[in-house]
Design an enzyme around this catalytic site. Sequence first.
Site, PDB file in Angstrom:
ATOM      1  N   SER A 176      -1.067   6.025 -14.605  1.00 11.76           N
ATOM      2  CA  SER A 176      -1.987   5.875 -15.751  1.00 11.76           C
ATOM      3  C   SER A 176      -2.344   4.438 -16.095  1.00 11.76           C
ATOM      4  CB  SER A 176      -1.438   6.571 -17.014  1.00 11.76           C
ATOM      5  OG  SER A 176      -1.492   7.970 -16.885  1.00 11.76           O
ATOM      6  N   GLY A 207      -9.060   5.390  -6.949  1.00 14.96           N
ATOM      7  CA  GLY A 207      -7.793   4.686  -7.050  1.00 14.96           C
ATOM      8  C   GLY A 207      -6.757   5.186  -6.059  1.00 14.96           C
ATOM      9  N   VAL A 208      -5.526   5.321  -6.533  1.00 14.15           N
ATOM     10  CA  VAL A 208      -4.420   5.805  -5.686  1.00 14.15           C
ATOM     11  C   VAL A 208      -4.730   7.198  -5.143  1.00 14.15           C
ATOM     12  CG1 VAL A 208      -2.002   6.524  -5.703  1.00 14.15           C
ATOM     13  CG2 VAL A 208      -2.665   4.401  -6.833  1.00 14.15           C
ATOM     14  N   ASP A 209      -5.309   8.038  -5.976  1.00 15.85           N
ATOM     15  CA  ASP A 209      -5.630   9.407  -5.576  1.00 15.85           C
ATOM     16  C   ASP A 209      -6.545   9.410  -4.353  1.00 15.85           C
ATOM     17  OD1 ASP A 209      -5.754  12.147  -5.654  1.00 15.85           O
ATOM     18  OD2 ASP A 209      -7.032  12.268  -7.429  1.00 15.85           O
ATOM     19  N   TYR A 261      -7.053   4.943 -16.124  1.00 20.18           N
ATOM     20  CA  TYR A 261      -6.657   5.672 -17.334  1.00 20.18           C
ATOM     21  C   TYR A 261      -6.209   4.726 -18.453  1.00 20.18           C
ATOM     22  CZ  TYR A 261      -7.056  10.325 -15.232  1.00 20.18           C
ATOM     23  OH  TYR A 261      -7.532  11.495 -14.673  1.00 20.18           O
ATOM     24  N   ASP A 291       0.860  -1.185   0.000  1.00 14.79           N
ATOM     25  CA  ASP A 291       0.000   0.000   0.000  1.00 14.79           C
ATOM     26  C   ASP A 291       0.895   1.233   0.000  1.00 14.79           C
ATOM     27  OD1 ASP A 291      -1.698   2.093   0.562  1.00 14.79           O
ATOM     28  OD2 ASP A 291      -2.754   1.060   2.191  1.00 14.79           O
ATOM     29  N   ILE A 292       0.803   2.016  -1.042  1.00 18.92           N
ATOM     30  CA  ILE A 292       1.709   3.166  -1.178  1.00 18.92           C
ATOM     31  C   ILE A 292       1.502   4.174  -0.042  1.00 18.92           C
ATOM     32  CG2 ILE A 292       0.213   4.596  -2.653  1.00 18.92           C
ATOM     33  CD1 ILE A 292       2.814   5.236  -4.266  1.00 18.92           C
ATOM     34  N   GLY A 339      -4.135   2.344 -14.305  1.00 24.94           N
ATOM     35  CA  GLY A 339      -5.400   1.914 -13.716  1.00 24.94           C
ATOM     36  C   GLY A 339      -6.576   2.324 -14.579  1.00 24.94           C
ATOM     37  N   ASN A 351      -5.755  13.759 -10.738  1.00 22.75           N
ATOM     38  CA  ASN A 351      -6.446  14.187 -11.956  1.00 22.75           C
ATOM     39  C   ASN A 351      -6.274  15.692 -12.117  1.00 22.75           C
ATOM     40  OD1 ASN A 351      -8.552  15.515 -10.377  1.00 22.75           O
ATOM     41  ND2 ASN A 351      -9.371  13.458 -10.001  1.00 22.75           N
TER      42      ASN A 351
END
Length: 310
Positions: A118, A32-34, A122, A10-11, A120, A24
Site C-alpha cells: 500500500s 506497480g508490483v502487481d 495506494y 526486484d521482487i 505505492g 487489487n
Amino acid sequence: MTTLTTTRGDITTEHVDVVVNAANNAMRGGGGVDGAIHRAGGPDILRDCITRFPDGLATGDAGWTTAGRLPARWVVHTVGPNHGAGQRDRGLLESCYRRSLEVADELGARSVAFPLISAGVYAWPRRQAVTVAIDTIATTPTKVEEVRLVAYDAGVHQEIASSLTMATSVRILQGVRALHRRGYHGLRVNPGVAPSGLFWRVVLTDAADPGSSVRYTSADEAKFAGGVVDAMTTPHEVAEQILRALPRLRPANDAPAYAAWFAGLLAAVEPEHALPVSSADYFDDTDGWEIGWNSGLRYPAPPLDADSSQ
C-alpha cells in the site's frame, strides 16, 4: 524462529518459496508490483487468479496462486487498503501481512518475500507503512523461517533498514511496559539524544536502587544488556533481559500512576516508532517529552510523584 531482513532489488527475481503480490480487489493484474509479477510470471498466474478468485479478493485478505515462471514456488496475493481513496484503517494493512503469513503456513512455505504493501499508488504514509510491516510480521505466529522486505527504490530500502535498526529501541521500551504490567513499577526510563544528534539512548533505573541501571545507545545497534534485541525479539524476552541486568528490581506494584503514564507514552511512540526524548543538548522539557526528535510533538512529563495515586 523467524528472521526479518530487507533487501534492495526486484521482487520478481527473489528465490523464495513465496512472493507476496500487492494486488487489487479484482485480482486480474494491475500496475506497480502487481503488474511486474504478472509480466514476469506469465499468463499462468492470471489463469489461476480467474479460477481461484472469480469474485476477486477482499481488502486485507490473501490467497495463493501458482508462481508461473517466477523463481518462487507460489504467489500469495493480498489486497492492501487504498489510503488515497479513504481506506485508512490500520487494521486492514496489518491484516495483509498477517493473512499472507497464514496462507504461507498453509502452503508449508519457509521463506517469504514481501513488497511494502500500500505504500505505492495506494499512498499509505511510508513511515507508517514500514512500521506496520515490521511490527505485524514480528507479532504474527508463523512457521516461516525467513521473511524479506524487498524494495526496488534505494530510498525505500534505506528507510526500511533504518526502521529495522530503530526497532531495537522500541522493543526495549516495550519490554519496560511488559514489566510494568507485571508490577515492576519501580523501573524508570530516561531517554535522550547524544550530543551529536545521531544516536538515541536510554537509561533504565530501579527507583528503589538509583545506583542500579542499564544503558542502551542506538550506536550499539542490536546489542543490549549482554544480549541481542532486534525487531523479532518479543517484549517478554526483553523484559527477562532487563531483569537479569537489574537483579534487585522487585514487583512492588506501588506506582500505578507512573505505569499508566508510561503506557500512554508508548501508545504515542508505537504507530511510527517515533522515539521519546526527555533530554538533549539545548532541549527544554518544560512542555514535556518530545515524541520523535525535532518533531515538535510533546507528551506530558512523568508524574512528579510517581506514587501519588497510592
